[in-house]
Motif scaffolding. Sequence first.
Motif, PDB file in Angstrom:
ATOM      1  N   PRO A 448       0.826  -1.214   0.000  1.00  0.00           N
ATOM      2  CA  PRO A 448       0.000   0.000   0.000  1.00  0.00           C
ATOM      3  C   PRO A 448       0.857   1.261   0.000  1.00  0.00           C
ATOM      4  O   PRO A 448       1.995   1.271   0.476  1.00  0.00           O
ATOM      5  N   LEU A 449       0.296   2.306  -0.555  1.00  0.00           N
ATOM      6  CA  LEU A 449       1.047   3.550  -0.751  1.00  0.00           C
ATOM      7  C   LEU A 449       1.051   4.406   0.514  1.00  0.00           C
ATOM      8  O   LEU A 449      -0.016   4.714   1.062  1.00  0.00           O
ATOM      9  N   PRO A 450       2.226   4.823   0.997  1.00  0.00           N
ATOM     10  CA  PRO A 450       2.281   5.757   2.128  1.00  0.00           C
ATOM     11  C   PRO A 450       1.833   7.147   1.685  1.00  0.00           C
ATOM     12  O   PRO A 450       1.693   7.432   0.492  1.00  0.00           O
ATOM     13  N   ASP A 451       1.629   8.033   2.653  1.00  0.00           N
ATOM     14  CA  ASP A 451       1.069   9.358   2.375  1.00  0.00           C
ATOM     15  C   ASP A 451       1.933  10.192   1.431  1.00  0.00           C
ATOM     16  O   ASP A 451       1.414  10.934   0.589  1.00  0.00           O
ATOM     17  N   ASP A 452       3.267  10.068   1.560  1.00  0.00           N
ATOM     18  CA  ASP A 452       4.123  10.886   0.687  1.00  0.00           C
ATOM     19  C   ASP A 452       4.004  10.460  -0.768  1.00  0.00           C
ATOM     20  O   ASP A 452       4.029  11.294  -1.685  1.00  0.00           O
ATOM     21  N   GLN A 453       3.831   9.135  -1.015  1.00  0.00           N
ATOM     22  CA  GLN A 453       3.642   8.676  -2.395  1.00  0.00           C
ATOM     23  C   GLN A 453       2.266   9.075  -2.926  1.00  0.00           C
ATOM     24  O   GLN A 453       2.105   9.379  -4.109  1.00  0.00           O
ATOM     25  N   LEU A 454       1.264   9.051  -2.032  1.00  0.00           N
ATOM     26  CA  LEU A 454      -0.071   9.511  -2.444  1.00  0.00           C
ATOM     27  C   LEU A 454      -0.031  10.979  -2.843  1.00  0.00           C
ATOM     28  O   LEU A 454      -0.669  11.399  -3.812  1.00  0.00           O
ATOM     29  N   ALA A 455       0.741  11.772  -2.094  1.00  0.00           N
ATOM     30  CA  ALA A 455       0.887  13.196  -2.416  1.00  0.00           C
ATOM     31  C   ALA A 455       1.531  13.367  -3.792  1.00  0.00           C
ATOM     32  O   ALA A 455       1.133  14.246  -4.578  1.00  0.00           O
ATOM     33  N   GLU A 456       2.527  12.531  -4.101  1.00  0.00           N
ATOM     34  CA  GLU A 456       3.195  12.610  -5.405  1.00  0.00           C
ATOM     35  C   GLU A 456       2.241  12.261  -6.538  1.00  0.00           C
ATOM     36  O   GLU A 456       2.240  12.907  -7.591  1.00  0.00           O
ATOM     37  N   LEU A 457       1.422  11.223  -6.333  1.00  0.00           N
ATOM     38  CA  LEU A 457       0.467  10.813  -7.364  1.00  0.00           C
ATOM     39  C   LEU A 457      -0.576  11.911  -7.614  1.00  0.00           C
ATOM     40  O   LEU A 457      -0.942  12.177  -8.767  1.00  0.00           O
ATOM     41  N   ILE A 470      -2.801  15.253   2.914  1.00  0.00           N
ATOM     42  CA  ILE A 470      -3.210  13.897   2.514  1.00  0.00           C
ATOM     43  C   ILE A 470      -3.634  13.112   3.752  1.00  0.00           C
ATOM     44  O   ILE A 470      -4.655  12.428   3.758  1.00  0.00           O
ATOM     45  N   ALA A 471      -2.830  13.212   4.817  1.00  0.00           N
ATOM     46  CA  ALA A 471      -3.145  12.498   6.051  1.00  0.00           C
ATOM     47  C   ALA A 471      -4.488  12.966   6.624  1.00  0.00           C
ATOM     48  O   ALA A 471      -5.295  12.156   7.101  1.00  0.00           O
ATOM     49  N   LYS A 472      -4.731  14.277   6.561  1.00  0.00           N
ATOM     50  CA  LYS A 472      -5.998  14.814   7.078  1.00  0.00           C
ATOM     51  C   LYS A 472      -7.180  14.305   6.262  1.00  0.00           C
ATOM     52  O   LYS A 472      -8.196  13.849   6.822  1.00  0.00           O
ATOM     53  N   TYR A 473      -7.078  14.330   4.924  1.00  0.00           N
ATOM     54  CA  TYR A 473      -8.170  13.849   4.075  1.00  0.00           C
ATOM     55  C   TYR A 473      -8.387  12.351   4.274  1.00  0.00           C
ATOM     56  O   TYR A 473      -9.527  11.871   4.275  1.00  0.00           O
ATOM     57  N   ARG A 474      -7.307  11.604   4.435  1.00  0.00           N
ATOM     58  CA  ARG A 474      -7.411  10.153   4.622  1.00  0.00           C
ATOM     59  C   ARG A 474      -8.166   9.833   5.920  1.00  0.00           C
ATOM     60  O   ARG A 474      -9.010   8.933   5.953  1.00  0.00           O
ATOM     61  N   GLU A 475      -7.875  10.589   6.970  1.00  0.00           N
ATOM     62  CA  GLU A 475      -8.571  10.380   8.242  1.00  0.00           C
ATOM     63  C   GLU A 475     -10.046  10.759   8.124  1.00  0.00           C
ATOM     64  O   GLU A 475     -10.914  10.084   8.696  1.00  0.00           O
ATOM     65  N   GLN A 476     -10.340  11.821   7.371  1.00  0.00           N
ATOM     66  CA  GLN A 476     -11.739  12.211   7.171  1.00  0.00           C
ATOM     67  C   GLN A 476     -12.507  11.159   6.380  1.00  0.00           C
ATOM     68  O   GLN A 476     -13.715  10.985   6.569  1.00  0.00           O
ATOM     69  N   LEU A 477     -11.805  10.444   5.512  1.00  0.00           N
ATOM     70  CA  LEU A 477     -12.423   9.374   4.730  1.00  0.00           C
ATOM     71  C   LEU A 477     -12.425   8.052   5.485  1.00  0.00           C
ATOM     72  O   LEU A 477     -12.878   7.031   4.961  1.00  0.00           O
ATOM     73  N   ASP A 478     -11.893   8.066   6.737  1.00  0.00           N
ATOM     74  CA  ASP A 478     -11.827   6.875   7.580  1.00  0.00           C
ATOM     75  C   ASP A 478     -11.004   5.764   6.914  1.00  0.00           C
ATOM     76  O   ASP A 478     -11.374   4.591   6.937  1.00  0.00           O
ATOM     77  N   ILE A 479      -9.889   6.175   6.324  1.00  0.00           N
ATOM     78  CA  ILE A 479      -8.960   5.229   5.687  1.00  0.00           C
ATOM     79  C   ILE A 479      -7.717   5.125   6.560  1.00  0.00           C
ATOM     80  O   ILE A 479      -7.105   6.144   6.891  1.00  0.00           O
ATOM     81  N   PRO A 480      -7.303   3.913   6.960  1.00  0.00           N
ATOM     82  CA  PRO A 480      -6.137   3.773   7.839  1.00  0.00           C
ATOM     83  C   PRO A 480      -4.825   4.056   7.117  1.00  0.00           C
ATOM     84  O   PRO A 480      -4.788   4.211   5.885  1.00  0.00           O
ATOM     85  N   VAL A 481      -3.731   4.085   7.878  1.00  0.00           N
ATOM     86  CA  VAL A 481      -2.407   4.310   7.302  1.00  0.00           C
ATOM     87  C   VAL A 481      -2.024   3.122   6.429  1.00  0.00           C
ATOM     88  O   VAL A 481      -2.649   2.060   6.470  1.00  0.00           O
ATOM     89  N   ALA A 482      -0.970   3.301   5.644  1.00  0.00           N
ATOM     90  CA  ALA A 482      -0.570   2.278   4.673  1.00  0.00           C
ATOM     91  C   ALA A 482      -0.330   0.924   5.331  1.00  0.00           C
ATOM     92  O   ALA A 482      -0.749  -0.121   4.811  1.00  0.00           O
ATOM     93  N   ARG A 483       0.358   0.901   6.477  1.00  0.00           N
ATOM     94  CA  ARG A 483       0.688  -0.366   7.138  1.00  0.00           C
ATOM     95  C   ARG A 483      -0.564  -1.151   7.492  1.00  0.00           C
ATOM     96  O   ARG A 483      -0.593  -2.382   7.381  1.00  0.00           O
ATOM     97  N   MET A 484      -1.639  -0.443   7.895  1.00  0.00           N
ATOM     98  CA  MET A 484      -2.872  -1.117   8.293  1.00  0.00           C
ATOM     99  C   MET A 484      -3.735  -1.500   7.092  1.00  0.00           C
ATOM    100  O   MET A 484      -4.701  -2.236   7.239  1.00  0.00           O
ATOM    101  N   ARG A 485      -3.369  -1.038   5.900  1.00  0.00           N
ATOM    102  CA  ARG A 485      -4.112  -1.432   4.684  1.00  0.00           C
ATOM    103  C   ARG A 485      -3.457  -2.626   4.011  1.00  0.00           C
ATOM    104  O   ARG A 485      -3.969  -3.135   3.011  1.00  0.00           O
ATOM    105  N   LYS A 486      -2.364  -3.069   4.560  1.00  0.00           N
ATOM    106  CA  LYS A 486      -1.596  -4.155   3.935  1.00  0.00           C
ATOM    107  C   LYS A 486      -2.341  -5.482   4.037  1.00  0.00           C
ATOM    108  O   LYS A 486      -2.917  -5.821   5.063  1.00  0.00           O
ATOM    109  N   LYS A 487      -2.355  -6.215   2.920  1.00  0.00           N
ATOM    110  CA  LYS A 487      -2.945  -7.545   2.884  1.00  0.00           C
ATOM    111  C   LYS A 487      -1.932  -8.542   2.355  1.00  0.00           C
ATOM    112  O   LYS A 487      -1.097  -8.213   1.523  1.00  0.00           O
ATOM    113  N   ILE A 488      -2.016  -9.767   2.865  1.00  0.00           N
ATOM    114  CA  ILE A 488      -1.033 -10.771   2.473  1.00  0.00           C
ATOM    115  C   ILE A 488      -1.372 -11.389   1.108  1.00  0.00           C
ATOM    116  O   ILE A 488      -2.537 -11.444   0.736  1.00  0.00           O
TER     117      ILE A 488
END
Length: 488
Positions: A448-457, A470-488
């Motif tokens: 999953p993409l960290p906030d700095d890469q999302l900002a670049e995109l 980006i971090a503020k908008y992500r929290e408003q959208l109730d989206i967790p940080v990149a590490r917590m979006r990781k799936k195996i």
Amino acid sequence: MLKQFLNLKLSQKLSPQQIQLMKLIQLPTQAFEQRLLEEMNENPALEAGKEEDDYENDEFDNEDYDDYDDSESDRVDAEDINIDEYLSSDDTPDYKTQTNNYSDDDEDRESPLAAPVSFHQDLINQLNTFILNDDERDIAEFLVGSIDDMGYIRRSVPDIVDDMAFTQALYTDEATVERMLTVIHELEPSGVGARDLQECLLLQLKHKTPTESVELATDIIENQFDAFTKKHYEKLIQKYNVSNEQLKKAIHEIEKLNPKPGGAFTGNNKITENVVPDFAIRIVDGELELTLNGRNAPSLHVSKDYQEMMQTYKVSTDKSGPQKDAVQFIKQKLDSAKWFIDAIRQRQETLFVTMNAIMHYQEEYFLEGDETKLKPMILKDIADMVGLDISTISRVANSKYVETPYGTKLIKEFFSEAMKNDQGEDVSTLEIKKILQNIIEEEDKKKPLPDDQLAELLKEKGYPIARRTIAKYREQLDIPVARMRKKI
């Protein structure tokens, strides 16, 4: 020493009528209907529904309302009351000419009220299936009473022992309470009565049919809970010497568990919100058409009985003290009814013109349904268009819903701040959030993409936004940080 001086200042005060009008505007449809019922119960001079033909012209004249001063209504000499103002008029009241979108043929449908067994009562009922002595049952029922709405007991056993001794005169020990907890843990839904998330998940896993995946999942939650919550999947693979696919199946078993067992109980005490849209927007021949919910435009009129009481007093030759007191009371009720009907009309007009302005401001969105078409819009934009105060627009937007071809929406969701893109154009923050959400949905969940890469995109797409934004908008959208979006 006393001093006398003149002090000139300007002040602005809201009349009681203005204050109550603001409160009416703020109410959503269902609360507004409740307010109507309360007013009619309090004021017998106010009646609902269409009048009989004989009453058609026996209405008050709205033109006298503007001259009514509430400060003088408390006590006016009966001889000074102009009785003719409260009798019939040949003029048709303004409110009768207002458009009403409510048909007499429509059924008055009411939402049925459910009367389910409460969450805690259901647990008590389940306890009746266990063989317990009186002391054990009292302890078990106390434990059930300590369970919160999410299904957890968030108190330590020593605290529970002390509380039972002081409040219930139940003297027991920690071992007995622990034993009664095992009884509580047998109740449905699985996981109820847990003291933390780890115990809640373990209780649910132990109720499952044992399989290789369930056993691995149980071991992970029991012994490697911290590594699991931090999604250190590589560490888990090495620890248990399992394949990527085996770990994936175990994690899938965990993901199927309910972290809030109490919240899943359909008979809990939570109230299900029934949203009634205040407006409806439809597309007719390529044009937008706005209608106000007919339940916001009730038929109200002044009681003919009260007008007849005024007529009786007018023609009476013997105006005694009790009669004068009665006419004072009747005047107060008629004035109140006249104002309330006028306030309903003003409420209708305010709601309609405000929503009409919003509809035309966001015309492109309402025609196409694409959220990226929403323009930056703040309360002041609409206030300037309709000539109302910002606070009035806020009252309309915060609690009203509109039915659109794309679903029922809360009006305040159409408001957003503006942000410049790389071409210097104003774009809505809602548009940026939608693009950000789409990027995250399409990302590789294994990386999953960290906030700095999302900002670049986003910058590449023409939206120069800082990482912290980006971090503020992500929290408003109730989206967790990149590490917590990781799936195996």
